[in-house]
Design a protein around this motif. Structure first.
Motif, short mmCIF file in Angstrom:
data_model
loop_
_atom_site.label_atom_id
_atom_site.label_comp_id
_atom_site.label_asym_id
_atom_site.label_seq_id
_atom_site.Cartn_x
_atom_site.Cartn_y
_atom_site.Cartn_z
N SER A 59 0.83 -1.21 0.00
CA SER A 59 0.00 0.00 0.00
C SER A 59 0.86 1.25 0.00
O SER A 59 0.59 2.20 -0.75
N VAL A 60 1.88 1.28 0.83
CA VAL A 60 2.78 2.44 0.88
C VAL A 60 3.50 2.61 -0.46
O VAL A 60 3.63 3.73 -0.97
N LEU A 61 3.94 1.51 -1.04
CA LEU A 61 4.62 1.58 -2.34
C LEU A 61 3.69 2.14 -3.42
O LEU A 61 4.08 3.02 -4.20
N LEU A 62 2.46 1.65 -3.48
CA LEU A 62 1.52 2.14 -4.48
C LEU A 62 1.15 3.61 -4.24
O LEU A 62 1.04 4.38 -5.19
N ALA A 63 0.99 3.99 -2.98
CA ALA A 63 0.64 5.38 -2.68
C ALA A 63 1.77 6.34 -3.07
O ALA A 63 1.51 7.38 -3.69
N THR A 64 3.01 6.00 -2.75
CA THR A 64 4.12 6.89 -3.11
C THR A 64 4.32 6.94 -4.62
O THR A 64 4.66 7.99 -5.17
N THR A 65 4.09 5.82 -5.32
CA THR A 65 4.18 5.82 -6.78
C THR A 65 3.10 6.72 -7.39
O THR A 65 3.37 7.48 -8.32
#
Length: 177
Positions: free
Chosen positions: A110-116
């Motif tokens: 989730s954090v990876l997708l949000a920052t992307t």
């Protein structure tokens, strides 16, 4: 190579042989590194005291000593990535609850997708705000720049001494080789 450089290198090889002997006595790695640090500092200080600052013998000695020093640091750099990976895998394996692994994985993704998504949004906004486009880019500009870099590198490589060439053979990141 002068006699002073050869004598200095003989002392350095003696220090390396002493450290090898200490390794055979099953000393810990941290103790061996500390021995090497103390003996290397004493060796460098003695070279400065004997020859004086900026003496040619010191420069000649350091060229060959750097093969060992830079090689050691390069090998340390090379093993960092596998050690981090193994540490991460070991941390996941040691998790006591199987359900917590799913929560951690979900949070990480989730954090990876949000920052992307945030970075893509910033890119779109900047592109629209400044009217940027791909017009005017010429193909081959990257290749021309690469040729210029390689031409500059040829001059640097042709002037390498034997110790510098030996150090350049030691990889610092096995993933890039």
């Amino acid at each position: 190579m002068s006699i002073a450089v050869i004598a200095s290198l003989a002392v350095f090889l003696g220090i390396l042989y002493f450290l090898y002997g200490q390794q055979q006595k099953n000393h810990t790695l941290s103790r061996l590194v500390l021995f090497g640090l103390v003996l290397g500092s004493a060796f460098g200080l003695s070279l400065q005291l004997i020859f004086g600052e900026g003496h040619a013998a010191i420069g000649g000695t350091l060229e060959w000593v750097n093969v060992v020093g830079r090689g050691y640091v390069g090998l340390l750099k090379m093993i960092i990535m596998p050690l981090v990976l193994v540490s991460m895998i070991a941390a996941v394996v040691k998790l006591e609850k199987g359900g917590s692994l799913g929560k951690i994985s979900g949070l990480t993704i989730s954090v990876l997708l949000a920052t992307t998504a945030i970075s893509a949004l910033i890119g779109i906004v900047v592109t629209q705000a400044f009217g940027l486009s791909a017009e005017g880019l010429t193909e081959g500009a990257r290749e021309t720049a690469r040729i210029a870099v390689l031409e500059n590198r040829v001059d640097r490589v042709s002037d390498l001494t034997i110790p510098q060439m030996l150090v350049s053979f030691i990889p610092t990141n096995h993933l890039l080789t």
